[in-house]
Scaffold this motif. Structure first.
Motif, short mmCIF file in Angstrom:
data_model
loop_
_atom_site.label_atom_id
_atom_site.label_comp_id
_atom_site.label_asym_id
_atom_site.label_seq_id
_atom_site.Cartn_x
_atom_site.Cartn_y
_atom_site.Cartn_z
N TRP A 198 0.84 -1.17 -0.14
CA TRP A 198 -0.11 -0.07 0.00
C TRP A 198 0.90 1.41 0.09
O TRP A 198 0.57 2.21 -0.63
CB TRP A 198 -0.96 -0.15 1.30
CG TRP A 198 -1.83 0.92 1.31
CD1 TRP A 198 -1.94 2.29 2.11
CD2 TRP A 198 -3.05 1.25 0.44
NE1 TRP A 198 -2.79 3.03 2.01
CE2 TRP A 198 -3.51 2.40 0.79
CE3 TRP A 198 -3.43 0.78 -1.01
CZ2 TRP A 198 -4.76 2.96 0.16
CZ3 TRP A 198 -4.57 1.37 -1.32
CH2 TRP A 198 -5.21 2.49 -0.86
N THR A 199 2.15 1.22 0.80
CA THR A 199 2.78 2.52 0.65
C THR A 199 3.46 2.94 -0.66
O THR A 199 3.12 3.90 -1.05
CB THR A 199 3.99 1.89 1.61
OG1 THR A 199 3.51 1.59 2.78
CG2 THR A 199 4.93 3.44 1.71
N TYR A 223 2.08 1.79 -3.49
CA TYR A 223 0.82 1.93 -4.37
C TYR A 223 0.72 3.57 -4.13
O TYR A 223 0.14 4.12 -5.42
CB TYR A 223 -0.01 1.05 -4.13
CG TYR A 223 -1.34 1.42 -4.85
CD1 TYR A 223 -1.73 0.94 -6.12
CD2 TYR A 223 -2.47 2.37 -4.25
CE1 TYR A 223 -2.81 1.34 -6.83
CE2 TYR A 223 -3.66 2.63 -4.82
CZ TYR A 223 -4.02 2.10 -6.37
OH TYR A 223 -4.87 2.53 -6.93
N GLN A 224 0.61 4.18 -3.00
CA GLN A 224 0.18 5.44 -2.92
C GLN A 224 1.22 6.39 -3.34
O GLN A 224 0.56 7.58 -3.77
CB GLN A 224 0.14 5.71 -1.33
CG GLN A 224 -1.34 5.03 -0.67
CD GLN A 224 -1.72 5.32 0.67
OE1 GLN A 224 -0.66 5.10 1.53
NE2 GLN A 224 -2.90 5.94 0.81
N ARG A 225 2.41 5.93 -3.38
CA ARG A 225 3.49 6.65 -4.28
C ARG A 225 3.69 6.79 -5.69
O ARG A 225 4.27 7.81 -6.30
CB ARG A 225 5.06 6.28 -3.82
CG ARG A 225 5.18 6.49 -2.08
CD ARG A 225 6.36 5.84 -1.27
NE ARG A 225 7.27 6.68 -2.17
CZ ARG A 225 8.72 6.11 -2.27
NH1 ARG A 225 9.01 4.85 -1.57
NH2 ARG A 225 9.54 6.97 -2.76
#
Length: 70
Positions: A51-52, A54-56
């Protein structure tokens, strides 16, 4: 160094499309993970989205490649 947050496919669907959205199927998401289109990894038989990372993502392939390398 950023702490990475691995989430299962069901949680990924909920976070991206919400409770009332129409998400991609779990199989489609697994295929994207296998191809490297989505950041994540397989742990045992289960697939998880990072998720980290993916958000970047920005949508720009060059910028995303640089961010993945950092």
């Amino acid at each position: 160094m950023l702490q990475r947050e691995l989430i299962n496919i069901g949680e990924f669907q909920r976070r991206v499309w919400g409770e009332n959205g129409t998400p991609l199927t779990a199989q489609a998401i697994r295929n994207q993970l296998k191809r490297g289109d989505l950041p994540g990894q397989q742990v045992g038989k289960l697939w998880f989205v990072n998720w980290t990372d993916y958000q970047r993502q920005t949508g720009d392939e060059l910028v995303d490649a640089v961010l993945r390398a950092s």
